[in-house]
Enzyme design. Sequence first.
Site: not given
Ligand code: GLN
Length: 492
Positions: A75, A150, A174
């Site tokens: 990532k 994400s 994410s």
């Molecule tokens: N969807 C969550 C957020 O927007 C989690 C994102 C993540 O785990 N990086 O913060």
Amino acid sequence: MRSARDIARGVAAREFSAESVTREALGVIVRENSRVNAFTQVFHDFAIEQARRVDEDVAAGKPAGPLAGVPIALKDNICLSHGRTTCASRMLENYHSPFDATAARKLINAGAVVVGKTNLDEFAMGSSTEHSIFGPTRNPRDVTRVPGGSSGGSAAAVAAGMVPVAIGSDTGGSIRQPAAFCGLVGVKPTYGRVSRFGLVAYASSLDQIGPLARDCADAALVLDVLCGKDDHDATSADLPPPASLANVDEVLPGLVLGVPTQAWSPANHAGVTTALESSIAAYKKLGAKVIDIDLPLSDYAVAAYYIVAPAEASSNLARFDGVRYGRRAEGAKDLTDMLCKSRREGFGPEVRKRIMLGTHVLSSGYYDAYYTTALKVRRRVKDDFDAAFRAGCHAVLMPTTPGPAFAIGEKIGDALAMYMEDVYTVGVNLAGLPALSIPAGSMGASAAGGACVNLPIGVQLVGRAFDEARLMRIARMLERATDFAPAHAGGA
Ligand code: GLN
């Protein structure tokens, strides 16, 4: 694409070369990436160079690492001294990290071949991989839909057969939510299991790095490599890695699973409830005891998370000011103007919103009302899980998401709908526990042009702190007893 285990074994036994495996992966990436947009950068020459080094070491009789010749994608919020580390942000578009993240180093030292960096929501803030300067990543199972986020690029790369395994980060879901949307296994380790050194921080008390893979054994293989104490991260736990691959195929006798009342929310998509029911039935058939539990505070987890995470983000992202880090705006009239312009130009709307939210909840008049209250909720979310474990549960079973992959653009204008994607995942990060998502079936849905697609659905298993080895075994039991996992691109 073979499994990571097969690749490592075959390369170590010199049945085939790391270079040939890497060339094959790069070939699929070239073919597939224009369709799904999973990668922000592909490292053709660097990948071949790494693979040749692995082949040379094997030929010289050096012990082959557990990931010898395994193509892997990182990532793009994980620092690597090769290429750029962009976080899918204009702010870091041209950022070259001078060092490797500990997780990246460990993978490379284990023989993995880093083939590229994957797309994400800017600074890992999002649930759809739509908030990216590189454009949205598409779900390989239906390119009109999101892959989740994400870590959507990492999930899409694995689901499209470009790499057998990829690395994501999970602050509120994410890794698990994209795994669920793409029909993969995704693991968020216990907070402190994996070093965060070199992971660009979003919310430091919640962030963890973990693997996405096509099955539990490949996920366990990579997880074991990632884990361990690191002097560069004071929050990394001084424990040996979980050795989760060693016993992953052993069935657990006397397994007790807790299913929270909250898992049966009427807001769930019908396919999610069916997937949960089939998983429970499969576990019962395997002799597990499934008990009802209650996680009453989980109703407040999303609210608490969207205070704690932005609060930490507002502090972590202060370093991106065009001086210490990040893009510097041209033509500013003075220092304040330069800082404001740089941040306004560098950050996208979702990141700006979170910084403002976080700054607000930490400001003197509101700190107690929001931030302190959220911390109290956080504590009680953890207490709820602990009570379930004290009642004898080895793991908690619940949905990963309320529904399957949604259409690109469907939720981008509706922040609440997007945040509710995280309803089952954020509590786990607040509690610091290990959890994973595993395929638990699919549901038919209509795709563009009226065709019908099968969208994967995942269920989530949450374990006791530092109990990853058992968690992986529990998940593997389900995987081996069912055919819930979708057929994977490039063969399983
Ligand atoms: N969807 C969550 C957020 O927007 C989690 C994102 C993540 O785990 N990086 O913060």
